[in-house]
Motif scaffolding. Structure first.
Motif, PDB file in Angstrom:
ATOM      1  N   ASP A  80      62.400  77.565 110.920  1.00 16.33           N
ATOM      2  CA  ASP A  80      62.440  79.064 111.104  1.00 16.33           C
ATOM      3  C   ASP A  80      62.307  79.439 109.356  1.00 16.33           C
ATOM      4  O   ASP A  80      63.314  79.491 108.700  1.00 16.33           O
ATOM      5  N   SER A  81      61.025  79.755 109.030  1.00 23.07           N
ATOM      6  CA  SER A  81      60.799  80.239 107.695  1.00 23.07           C
ATOM      7  C   SER A  81      59.577  81.199 107.884  1.00 23.07           C
ATOM      8  O   SER A  81      59.164  81.184 109.425  1.00 23.07           O
ATOM      9  N   THR A  82      59.042  81.847 106.933  1.00 20.97           N
ATOM     10  CA  THR A  82      57.761  82.648 107.282  1.00 20.97           C
ATOM     11  C   THR A  82      56.768  81.778 107.565  1.00 20.97           C
ATOM     12  O   THR A  82      55.744  82.142 108.447  1.00 20.97           O
ATOM     13  N   ALA A  83      56.594  80.595 106.818  1.00 18.62           N
ATOM     14  CA  ALA A  83      55.437  79.639 106.908  1.00 18.62           C
ATOM     15  C   ALA A  83      54.155  80.420 106.806  1.00 18.62           C
ATOM     16  O   ALA A  83      53.388  80.065 107.864  1.00 18.62           O
ATOM     17  N   LEU A  84      53.830  81.281 106.228  1.00 17.21           N
ATOM     18  CA  LEU A  84      52.787  82.075 106.185  1.00 17.21           C
ATOM     19  C   LEU A  84      51.743  81.686 105.132  1.00 17.21           C
ATOM     20  O   LEU A  84      50.535  81.719 105.383  1.00 17.21           O
ATOM     21  N   GLN A  85      52.127  80.729 104.378  1.00 18.82           N
ATOM     22  CA  GLN A  85      51.070  80.063 103.362  1.00 18.82           C
ATOM     23  C   GLN A  85      50.792  78.848 104.095  1.00 18.82           C
ATOM     24  O   GLN A  85      51.668  78.012 104.499  1.00 18.82           O
TER      25      GLN A  85
ATOM     26  N   GLY B 197      55.583  83.812 110.621  1.00 22.37           N
ATOM     27  CA  GLY B 197      55.327  85.213 110.939  1.00 22.37           C
ATOM     28  C   GLY B 197      55.970  86.034 109.700  1.00 22.37           C
ATOM     29  O   GLY B 197      56.807  85.549 108.834  1.00 22.37           O
ATOM     30  N   PRO B 198      55.558  87.343 109.696  1.00 21.99           N
ATOM     31  CA  PRO B 198      55.959  88.189 108.523  1.00 21.99           C
ATOM     32  C   PRO B 198      57.542  88.311 108.854  1.00 21.99           C
ATOM     33  O   PRO B 198      58.228  88.090 109.888  1.00 21.99           O
TER      34      PRO B 198
ATOM     35  N   LEU C  29      52.669  81.550 116.093  1.00 20.29           N
ATOM     36  CA  LEU C  29      52.390  82.341 115.045  1.00 20.29           C
ATOM     37  C   LEU C  29      52.978  83.913 115.516  1.00 20.29           C
ATOM     38  O   LEU C  29      52.661  83.907 116.922  1.00 20.29           O
ATOM     39  N   PHE C  30      53.786  84.583 115.142  1.00 19.38           N
ATOM     40  CA  PHE C  30      54.265  85.880 115.575  1.00 19.38           C
ATOM     41  C   PHE C  30      53.361  87.127 114.808  1.00 19.38           C
ATOM     42  O   PHE C  30      53.478  87.298 113.854  1.00 19.38           O
TER      43      PHE C  30
END
Length: 171
Positions: free
Chosen positions: A81-86, A18-19, A108-109
Motif C-alpha cells: 500500500d503506497s502510491t506506486a505511481l512512478q 493511485g493518488p 490502479l485506482f
C-alpha cells in the motif's frame, strides 16, 4: 457499473497504486487482515512517529521493502500500500515479486481529482491540492504504461467499482 470479482493465488504481491486520498488504504482495510497490508505511511510512522514526514522516505521505503521481502520469503499473501505511481516504484515491486516466485497483481485506482481533493480536505493527514494534482498527472502516465510493464494481473478500479469489488485469495 458493478464491482469486479478478483481471485488471486496466495503467493501474490498485490500492489495498490493511485493518488493520495483515492481510497487505497480504505479499500485494503475493508478486505484484508491488517497484518497482510504493508503500508508506506505506517512504515514512515514507524521510522519517525510521523506518517507525513517525507524527509524519511528512504528509511521508510527500506522498511517497506524489507517487510514485503520477509513476508514473501514466508509465502504470505502481501498487499503493498503506497502510491506506486512512478514507474520505478512499480518496477521494483514487480521485479521483487517475480524473483520471489510470486504472482504480481496491480490495482490502479483511477479516481477523479475532484474526489481525491474532497477526501483529502477531510483527512487528518491532508497532503494538499498540489500533491493531489501531481499524483493525478502520474496516474494518467501509469494508466498508459502499466499495461506494458509485465504484470500478471492488472485491474483498474474507479470510485464506483472499487466499492463493490471483491477480492478472494486462494489457499
Amino acid at each position: 457499473m458493478a464491482g469486479m470479482q478478483i481471485t488471486v493465488p496466495r503467493r501474490t504481491l498485490l500492489v495498490l497504486s493511485g493518488p493520495a486520498a483515492c481510497g487505497k488504504s480504505t479499500f485494503a482495510a475493508r478486505r484484508f487482515l491488517l497484518t497482510q497490508i504493508v503500508s508506506s505511511d505506517i512504515c514512515r510512522a514507524m521510522v519517525c512517529d510521523d506518517d507525513t514526514n517525507q524527509a524519511v522516505n528512504r528509511e521508510a521505503f527500506d522498511l517497506f521493502h524489507f517487510i514485503i521481502d520477509r513476508r514473501m520469503r514466508l509465502s504470505r499473501f502481501t498487499v503493498a500500500d503506497s502510491t506506486a505511481l512512478q514507474a520505478f516504484a512499480r518496477h521494483r515491486l514487480l521485479d521483487h515479486a517475480h524473483r520471489s516466485g510470486y504472482a504480481a497483481c496491480l490495482l490502479l485506482f483511477n479516481v477523479s481529482v475532484a474526489t481525491c481533493l474532497a477526501r483529502d480536505s477531510v483527512r487528518q493527514r491532508s497532503v494538499g491540492e498540489q500533491v493531489v494534482l501531481f499524483h493525478a498527472d502520474l496516474l494518467q502516465q501509469a494508466l498508459i504504461s502499466a499495461p506494458q510493464e509485465g504484470w500478471d494481473m492488472l485491474y483498474v478500479l474507479d470510485e464506483v467499482t472499487m466499492e463493490d469489488t471483491e477480492l478472494e485469495v486462494l489457499e
